[in-house]
Design a protein around this motif. Structure first.
Motif, short mmCIF file in Angstrom:
data_model
loop_
_atom_site.label_atom_id
_atom_site.label_comp_id
_atom_site.label_asym_id
_atom_site.label_seq_id
_atom_site.Cartn_x
_atom_site.Cartn_y
_atom_site.Cartn_z
N UNK A 1 -7.36 13.73 6.85
CA UNK A 1 -6.83 14.90 6.17
C UNK A 1 -5.81 14.54 5.11
N UNK A 2 -5.24 15.58 4.52
CA UNK A 2 -4.30 15.39 3.42
C UNK A 2 -2.86 15.33 3.92
N UNK A 3 -2.18 14.28 3.56
CA UNK A 3 -0.76 14.18 3.89
C UNK A 3 0.00 13.73 2.65
N UNK A 4 0.14 14.64 1.68
CA UNK A 4 0.78 14.22 0.44
C UNK A 4 2.19 13.72 0.69
N UNK A 5 2.59 12.69 -0.02
CA UNK A 5 3.96 12.17 -0.04
C UNK A 5 4.37 11.39 1.21
N UNK A 6 3.66 11.58 2.33
CA UNK A 6 4.16 10.96 3.56
C UNK A 6 4.17 9.44 3.47
N UNK A 7 3.11 8.87 2.90
CA UNK A 7 3.03 7.41 2.89
C UNK A 7 4.09 6.80 1.98
N UNK A 8 4.29 7.40 0.78
CA UNK A 8 5.34 6.87 -0.09
C UNK A 8 6.71 7.09 0.51
N UNK A 9 6.86 8.20 1.26
CA UNK A 9 8.14 8.42 1.93
C UNK A 9 8.40 7.29 2.91
N UNK A 10 7.35 6.88 3.62
CA UNK A 10 7.49 5.75 4.55
C UNK A 10 7.87 4.48 3.80
N UNK A 11 7.21 4.24 2.65
CA UNK A 11 7.53 3.04 1.86
C UNK A 11 8.98 3.07 1.39
N UNK B 1 2.90 -4.99 1.96
CA UNK B 1 1.65 -4.65 2.63
C UNK B 1 1.29 -3.19 2.39
N UNK B 2 2.29 -2.32 2.47
CA UNK B 2 2.03 -0.90 2.23
C UNK B 2 1.52 -0.69 0.82
N UNK B 3 2.12 -1.43 -0.12
CA UNK B 3 1.70 -1.26 -1.49
C UNK B 3 0.26 -1.76 -1.69
N UNK B 4 -0.07 -2.85 -1.00
CA UNK B 4 -1.44 -3.36 -1.08
C UNK B 4 -2.42 -2.29 -0.57
N UNK B 5 -2.05 -1.65 0.53
CA UNK B 5 -2.91 -0.59 1.08
C UNK B 5 -3.06 0.54 0.07
N UNK B 6 -1.94 0.93 -0.51
CA UNK B 6 -1.95 2.04 -1.47
C UNK B 6 -2.81 1.70 -2.70
N UNK B 7 -2.65 0.49 -3.20
CA UNK B 7 -3.47 0.05 -4.34
C UNK B 7 -4.94 0.05 -3.96
N UNK B 8 -5.23 -0.49 -2.79
CA UNK B 8 -6.62 -0.56 -2.34
C UNK B 8 -7.22 0.83 -2.31
#
Lengths: 303, 112
Positions: free
Chosen positions: A75-85, A127-134
């Motif tokens: 599902x959609x979780x806008x902003x959550x992942x960057x917030x974690x980063x 690592x998070x950034x690599x995931x995000x780029x991927x």
């Protein structure tokens, strides 16, 4: 501690190098001067982003629609992942200050501990950034590029409908390489609930859409790279790779510096030198990386 | 603050909680915006070409930046002259750059 840092004779005349400008040691001051130049570099990048965004504001992708995924969650979780980063980077800044603070107190083991946590934070961030780029490169629902390079999306009930679903393809097993624009047009025509969302976020109904595709569509876009971007204007992808990439490279350099710092600390280099000023100097760089991310976070993901 | 520095780590954690709270608040505003729960004037009314919400984000970002630079990077406790040597170039050049580039961008938009 200041005495051990500043080896100059304060009483010598200025021409003999006696003055200590700003009561700051040479190394610390030079680190600050480097950081001023780096500040201006990143300001220029983000201002450049601002230029393109202002110029193409009608067609610029909405970041909240682009970065909506979180590992292992559907599902959609806008902003959550960057917030974690962001949290990871702020946290690693805190562990860095703690390392600097224990350096002032000459407590070697505590410095080692907090430096290790800081390195861990840096690696987690990368690592998070690599995931995000991927994820960004692989793409989400796919899009259609027009002859004039505008990017439009297939929609069902005004929600973006995945081209993978339309083609019955799995987005991860490589089968998406097996279809082209003609196949997409064919499948599109057979489902009357489908429509198009144009670049300016207006919608077309099914029959108008088919005609529109025949006249304008040039190719299917899956994912993003430097020359095409399924989320919208290609410059968005270019800036994304360039700015977060340059920042990520800073983080990477920081991690390398921190590892050298950790090895030196363990070897007792700073214990022998009588002060831990090197921790403070690398610390300045590390906080700067956090500082830049605060701005990237706001201007790339929030607004 | 240099006295406090010797009396423990509480000031580090204080700044951490401030940064965390501001970030959480920003993310909350961002999510409320996506879900359409924010009052319309924040999202649609603009000032100097930017939505009011964007201005809120910029102010919050500058507060965070201030804490990082002044406390974490210790610039607030350096010599006053040093502090201004570092800050003044950025304070002059960055707004100037933003002004010329963004007004040019608005012109480019209108000319398209």
């Amino acid at each position: 501690m200041a005495d051990s840092l500043i080896q100059n004779d304060m009483n010598a005349p200025a021409w003999k190098g006696g003055d200590v400008p700003y009561k700051a040691s040479y190394g610390k001051m030079m680190m600050w001067f480097f950081l001023i130049t780096d500040t201006l570099t990143f300001s220029a990048f983000l201002t450049g982003y601002g230029f393109s965004r202002f110029k193409f504001k009608d067609v610029w992708p909405v970041p909240e629609d682009v970065f909506t995924h979180f590992p292992f969650l559907h599902g959609d979780h806008p902003l959550l992942f960057v917030a974690l980063m962001t949290f990871i980077l702020i946290m690693s800044s805190v562990t860095m200050v703690l390392a600097v603070n224990y350096g002032h107190k000459m407590q070697k083991n505590k410095v080692i501990m907090w430096l290790s946590f800081t390195i861990l934070g840096g690696v987690l961030f990368l690592s998070s950034q690599a995931w995000e780029w991927g994820h960004f490169i692989h793409g989400d629902s796919g899009a259609i590029e027009l002859n004039n390079a505008d990017v439009i999306h297939v929609v069902k009930d005004k929600e973006i409908y995945s081209i993978y679903d339309l083609m019955g393809a799995d987005s991860h097993d490589g089968s998406h390489h097996a279809f082209g624009m003609a196949d997409v047009k064919e499948n599109f025509a057979s489902d009357t609930e489908l429509g198009l969302r144009l670049y300016d976020k207006t919608f077309l109904d099914h029959s108008t859409s088919i005609e529109y595709l025949d006249q304008n569509a040039s190719k299917v876009l899956l994912g993003a790279n430097l020359t095409s971007n399924e989320y919208g204007h290609v410059l968005f992808a270019d800036y994304f790779f360039f700015i977060t990439g340059f920042h990520g490279f800073h983080v990477f350099s920081g991690v390398v510096l921190l590892i050298i710092l950790l090895i030196n600390t363990i070897m007792g280099t700073y214990e022998k030198r009588g002060h831990y000023e090197m921790v403070e100097k690398i610390g300045l760089y590390w906080h700067f990386v956090d500082l830049v991310w605060v701005f990237v976070f706001t201007f790339f993901y929030l607004v | 603050m240099s006295d406090e520095q010797h009396s423990g780590n509480w000031w580090i954690w204080k700044v951490f909680w401030i940064l965390l709270a501001i970030t959480a608040f920003e993310v909350m505003l961002g999510i409320l915006k996506v879900d359409g729960y924010l009052p319309e004037f924040l999202v649609f009314d603009t000032f100097l070409g930017l939505a009011w919400l964007t201005h809120i984000f910029i102010v919050l970002t500058l507060i965070k930046a201030g804490y990082i630079v002044l406390v974490f990077m210790h610039l607030g406790f350096e010599e006053k002259s040093f502090r201004w040597t570092i800050l003044v170039p950025a304070f002059i050049l960055v707004p100037y750059l933003l002004f010329i580039i963004l007004s040019e961008a608005t012109h480019a938009y209108l000319m398209m």
